[in-house]
Design a protein around this motif. Structure first.
Motif, mmCIF file in Angstrom:
data_model
loop_
_atom_site.group_PDB
_atom_site.id
_atom_site.type_symbol
_atom_site.label_atom_id
_atom_site.label_comp_id
_atom_site.label_asym_id
_atom_site.label_seq_id
_atom_site.Cartn_x
_atom_site.Cartn_y
_atom_site.Cartn_z
ATOM 1 N N ASP A 1 0.849 -1.191 0.000
ATOM 2 C CA ASP A 1 0.000 0.000 0.000
ATOM 3 C C ASP A 1 0.885 1.242 0.000
ATOM 4 O O ASP A 1 1.531 1.548 0.988
ATOM 5 N N ALA B 1 -0.429 4.305 -1.113
ATOM 6 C CA ALA B 1 -1.299 5.484 -1.144
ATOM 7 C C ALA B 1 -0.862 6.486 -0.079
ATOM 8 O O ALA B 1 -0.627 6.131 1.068
ATOM 9 N N ALA C 1 -4.452 7.849 -4.243
ATOM 10 C CA ALA C 1 -5.371 6.793 -3.801
ATOM 11 C C ALA C 1 -5.374 5.633 -4.793
ATOM 12 O O ALA C 1 -5.288 5.836 -6.000
ATOM 13 N N GLY C 2 -5.467 4.444 -4.269
ATOM 14 C CA GLY C 2 -5.521 3.253 -5.112
ATOM 15 C C GLY C 2 -4.172 2.640 -5.417
ATOM 16 O O GLY C 2 -4.103 1.619 -6.099
ATOM 17 N N TRP D 1 -2.286 -3.026 -3.617
ATOM 18 C CA TRP D 1 -2.856 -4.325 -3.984
ATOM 19 C C TRP D 1 -2.567 -5.310 -2.868
ATOM 20 O O TRP D 1 -1.660 -5.125 -2.071
ATOM 21 N N GLY E 1 -6.328 -1.666 -5.969
ATOM 22 C CA GLY E 1 -6.812 -0.321 -5.677
ATOM 23 C C GLY E 1 -7.699 0.230 -6.780
ATOM 24 O O GLY E 1 -7.548 -0.113 -7.954
ATOM 25 N N SER E 2 -8.598 1.089 -6.418
ATOM 26 C CA SER E 2 -9.560 1.684 -7.338
ATOM 27 C C SER E 2 -8.863 2.383 -8.505
ATOM 28 O O SER E 2 -7.921 3.142 -8.314
ATOM 29 N N ARG F 1 -7.004 1.033 -10.764
ATOM 30 C CA ARG F 1 -5.703 0.430 -11.100
ATOM 31 C C ARG F 1 -5.893 -0.963 -11.665
ATOM 32 O O ARG F 1 -6.942 -1.574 -11.527
ATOM 33 N N SER G 1 -7.929 -6.836 -12.576
ATOM 34 C CA SER G 1 -8.516 -5.551 -12.214
ATOM 35 C C SER G 1 -9.754 -5.770 -11.371
ATOM 36 O O SER G 1 -10.230 -6.883 -11.225
#
Length: 182
Positions: A54, A56, A63-64, A67, A95-96, A98, A127
């Motif tokens: 992470d 972020a 953000a995102g 994984w 992540g959103s 990505r 995804s």
């Protein structure tokens, strides 16, 4: 010094220690998990913990930039010196906005030798929030309680966002370890 000031200094020192030891203050998701399995002749189903990366909020990362994965193991015979891995199912969460490029998975024995792998030079794109991938392994790996067997996932995020630096989407290795209960 009052209690509130001392608590603040302790929190700051702890955050600094986490940054120095892990390279990031965002170490909430571990880079690997360990599962203890029973020595047995019977088939066992084991579910790992969640592990991932992470970034972020780190430097230019948005953000995102994260994984994670979870492994569902099906094991055969487990002795004090060997573990038979029949198959694994891996669930990925990305992540959103990505995508995750999974370039390889490898089964490593307790001595660090790769005994099984799957490789995709351009990565298999994953995804969305969750996606399961199954892999038939059917290999026996030498390992002990101290020399653990591991499934290693190598992957990187794609879709770097505007203004993000390369370290926001690094090539990462996540380890899912197995160790015998005796």
């Amino acid at each position: 010094m009052n209690r509130k000031g001392l608590t603040g200094i302790t929190a700051l020192a702890s955050a600094t220690l986490i940054m120095v030891s892990s390279g990031s203050a965002h170490a909430a998701i571990k880079p690997g998990t360990i599962n203890t399995v029973k020595v047995s002749n019977s088939t066992q189903k084991i579910t790992s913990g969640v592990a991932g990366i992470d970034h972020a909020g780190k430097d230019t990362c948005k953000a995102g930039a994260a994984w994670n994965a979870r492994v569902y193991w099906t094991l055969g015979k487990v002795t004090t010196s060997k573990i038979t891995v029949k198959d694994v199912k891996v669930t990925y969460s990305v992540g959103s906005g990505r995508k995750l490029s999974v370039s390889s998975l490898g089964l490593i024995d307790g001595k660090g030798k790769q005994i099984w792998s799957t490789y995709s030079p351009y990565g298999k794109q994953v995804s969305g929030l969750v996606e399961k991938k199954s892999h038939s392994i059917k290999k026996t790996a030498g390992g002990t309680k101290k020399e653990r067997v591991a499934l290693v996932i190598r992957a990187s995020l794609t879709g770097r966002k505007s203004g993000e630096m390369p370290w926001c989407t690094p090539d990462s290795l996540i380890y899912f370890y197995l160790q015998q209960n005796r």
